[in-house]
Motif scaffolding. Structure first.
Motif, short mmCIF file in Angstrom:
data_model
loop_
_atom_site.label_atom_id
_atom_site.label_comp_id
_atom_site.label_asym_id
_atom_site.label_seq_id
_atom_site.Cartn_x
_atom_site.Cartn_y
_atom_site.Cartn_z
N PHE A 1 0.83 -1.20 0.00
CA PHE A 1 0.00 0.00 0.00
C PHE A 1 0.87 1.25 0.00
O PHE A 1 1.83 1.35 0.76
CB PHE A 1 -0.90 0.03 1.24
CG PHE A 1 -1.62 1.34 1.44
CD1 PHE A 1 -2.80 1.62 0.77
CD2 PHE A 1 -1.10 2.31 2.30
CE1 PHE A 1 -3.45 2.83 0.94
CE2 PHE A 1 -1.74 3.52 2.49
CZ PHE A 1 -2.93 3.79 1.80
N THR A 2 0.52 2.19 -0.86
CA THR A 2 1.15 3.51 -0.85
C THR A 2 0.06 4.55 -0.65
O THR A 2 -0.93 4.57 -1.39
CB THR A 2 1.89 3.80 -2.17
OG1 THR A 2 2.83 2.75 -2.41
CG2 THR A 2 2.64 5.13 -2.08
N GLY A 3 0.24 5.44 0.34
CA GLY A 3 -0.78 6.46 0.59
C GLY A 3 -0.48 7.22 1.87
O GLY A 3 0.65 7.25 2.35
N SER A 4 -1.51 7.82 2.42
CA SER A 4 -1.35 8.67 3.59
C SER A 4 -1.23 7.85 4.87
O SER A 4 -1.62 6.67 4.92
CB SER A 4 -2.55 9.62 3.71
OG SER A 4 -3.73 8.89 4.02
N VAL A 5 -0.73 8.48 5.91
CA VAL A 5 -0.58 7.83 7.20
C VAL A 5 -1.94 7.39 7.77
O VAL A 5 -2.09 6.25 8.21
CB VAL A 5 0.16 8.73 8.20
CG1 VAL A 5 0.19 8.10 9.59
CG2 VAL A 5 1.58 9.00 7.71
N PRO A 6 -2.98 8.27 7.78
CA PRO A 6 -4.27 7.84 8.34
C PRO A 6 -4.86 6.63 7.60
O PRO A 6 -5.36 5.71 8.25
CB PRO A 6 -5.16 9.08 8.15
CG PRO A 6 -4.21 10.23 8.14
CD PRO A 6 -3.00 9.72 7.43
N VAL A 7 -4.78 6.62 6.28
CA VAL A 7 -5.32 5.48 5.52
C VAL A 7 -4.44 4.25 5.73
O VAL A 7 -4.94 3.12 5.81
CB VAL A 7 -5.45 5.82 4.03
CG1 VAL A 7 -5.99 4.62 3.26
CG2 VAL A 7 -6.37 7.02 3.83
N GLY A 8 -3.13 4.46 5.85
CA GLY A 8 -2.23 3.35 6.11
C GLY A 8 -2.57 2.62 7.40
O GLY A 8 -2.48 1.40 7.49
N LYS A 9 -2.99 3.37 8.41
CA LYS A 9 -3.38 2.76 9.69
C LYS A 9 -4.64 1.90 9.51
O LYS A 9 -4.75 0.81 10.10
CB LYS A 9 -3.62 3.85 10.73
CG LYS A 9 -2.36 4.58 11.17
CD LYS A 9 -2.67 5.67 12.18
CE LYS A 9 -1.40 6.39 12.63
NZ LYS A 9 -1.67 7.48 13.60
N ILE A 10 -5.56 2.39 8.68
CA ILE A 10 -6.78 1.62 8.42
C ILE A 10 -6.45 0.33 7.68
O ILE A 10 -6.97 -0.74 7.99
CB ILE A 10 -7.78 2.47 7.61
CG1 ILE A 10 -8.24 3.68 8.43
CG2 ILE A 10 -8.97 1.63 7.16
CD1 ILE A 10 -9.05 4.69 7.65
#
Length: 460
Positions: free
Chosen positions: A188-197
């Motif tokens: 996964f590549t993306g933002s920290v908040p979405v990475g946590k999800i």
């Protein structure tokens, strides 16, 4: 593709994403060559798609999207045969006689979820590594770059059978359905908040994964720095892709002795790059969509703008903007900016740097401009970050001999070049015992306790 179709497809194991472990290295290389040819034939389509998605300049498409993809392809075509060879390892004394090897095997079914900021390169690069290593791939491109997603789907469908690689388009709900499935690996590549999800969703299957995230990347300008060079390299790294780069400098820390002079050089450099009106420049991208524009435009409320601050909601445009010392509690500093806004702070000693940088989570990148090697060494030893550069910004990304990834909140795992091979394979150790000698010491009944104690003394 409808949600029920995705679920049906994922459950049909006889038709969908059977492991490609049986494919020979030569077959994988042929596939990579075919992928390279397809990308080459669609170069103009890719350029056009990225312009339609957010007016990305052609030069930036060629350098930050296509060049990186070709470089990764060429490296795997050249090296995958060598990298994939089993590695002989010296055997343990207790296993004598034996021969030991490490085999590099693919994980199996891999889910790649790509972001919108570099929507072609950040989608295709992990796919290249995964396929080269013998895995099968589902690629979910970003719905926020729909034209690029369409080109990706066209290329993947031209090159691969559905049993080897497929593109599934959709929004958040589609990503959630895909993450609910059981994968052998998730990238996964993306933002920290979405990475946590994402991490929470795949934890129920204990799925190994790589998370390429982001953070508030500091950029330090020491009093000894070459100010002309520093201004150009910082402005380039920050405002490339309109600041929508996970490794872009998020804020500047400038030594107080040179603050005023360097601030002026930044302004002069931005005028040199984009003219008096960056809105009219063909070399400056736009923000990806309206909600991202509104978020960044709102960040500028009640801020002291040094330069720029011009915006246009109709075209999702925010000019390159310099902001003076925003409060750490302001929305601008509460999260990764991910846009063309650069806060400027002053520092007078190393303690100032420690207080500021340690106020945030471990960043993906850190940059320091200085001609003082003792100072740069102190920075490197004092702070924890994914990767960094001395006297430039973001260029560590393009060296495929360097692993790329974050630490802590900025990411888990890494990739690029050999690091991608290590990510998309797992090591399978095999010990091959010989039969011409079998030392009885280890077998019951244990009558040779004193002998083993003597043996153990070699290790004490």
């Amino acid at each position: 593709m409808k949600d029920d179709q995705i679920k049906s497809l994922m459950n049909d194991q006889d038709k969908f994403l059977k492991t490609e472990k049986s494919k020979s290295i030569s077959q994988r290389i042929e596939t990579l060559e075919k992928l390279k040819a397809s990308i080459k034939s669609h170069e103009q389509d890719i350029v056009d798609a990225l312009y339609k998605d957010f007016q990305k300049p052609e030069f930036e498409v060629l350098t930050t999207e296509l060049y990186v993809a070709y470089k990764e392809l060429n490296l795997f075509i050249k090296k995958i045969k060598k990298w994939s060879k089993p590695k002989s390892i010296s055997s343990a004394w207790l296993n004598f006689p034996s021969s030991d090897k490490i085999y590099y095997v693919p994980w199996g079914k891999i889910l790649v979820i790509a972001p919108w900021n570099y929507p072609f390169q950040l989608a295709i690069t992990p796919v290249i590594g995964a396929i080269a290593c013998g895995n099968t791939v589902v690629l979910k491109p970003s719905e926020h770059a729909p034209y690029t997603a369409d080109i990706l789907e066209k290329i993947i469908s031209e090159v691969f059978e559905d049993s080897q690689a497929i593109v599934i388009q959709g929004a958040v709900e589609t990503a959630q359905i895909l993450l609910d499935q059981k994968w052998d690996y998730v990238f996964f590549t993306g933002s920290v908040p979405v990475g946590k999800i994402v991490s929470q969703q795949i934890a129920k299957h204990m799925t190994p994964h790589t998370l390429e995230l982001g953070g508030k990347n500091p950029c330090i300008v020491d009093a000894s720095a070459n100010l002309d060079s520093a201004a150009k390299r910082i402005c380039w790294g920050k405002f490339l892709n309109a600041g929508q780069t996970c490794i872009a400098p998020d804020y500047l820390l400038i030594h107080s002795d040179i603050r005023e002079k360097f601030q002026q050089k930044l302004v002069e450099t931005l005028k040199d790059f984009y003219g008096d009106s960056s809105k009219a420049s063909s070399d400056y991208a736009r923000l990806i969509h309206a909600s991202h524009f509104e978020r960044l435009d709102g960040f500028l409320n009640d801020q002291k703008v040094i330069y720029g601050g011009i915006s246009n909601a109709e075209t999702n445009f925010i000019s390159p903007t310099l902001v003076d010392s925003p409060d750490f509690d302001s929305p601008l500093m509460k999260e990764e900016i991910f846009g063309p806004i650069l806060p400027l702070y002053s520092f007078t000693n190393f303690k100032d740097l420690e207080v500021t940088i340690n106020s945030f989570d471990k960043p993906l990148s850190l940059y320091v401009f200085s001609e003082n090697s003792s100072f740069t060494n102190q920075v490197n030893e004092s702070f924890d970050f994914g990767g960094g550069v001395i006297n430039d910004t973001i260029v560590h990304f393009v060296n495929d001999k360097l692993p790329f990834g974050g630490v802590g909140a900025s990411g888990v795992g890494n990739y690029h070049g050999r690091a991608s091979f290590d990510t998309f394979t797992r090591q399978k150790p095999i010990v091959h015992r010989k039969n011409w000698l079998d030392i009885p010491l280890k077998y019951p009944p244990y009558k040779r306790l004193d002998s083993f104690k003597s043996f153990l003394n070699l290790f004490r």
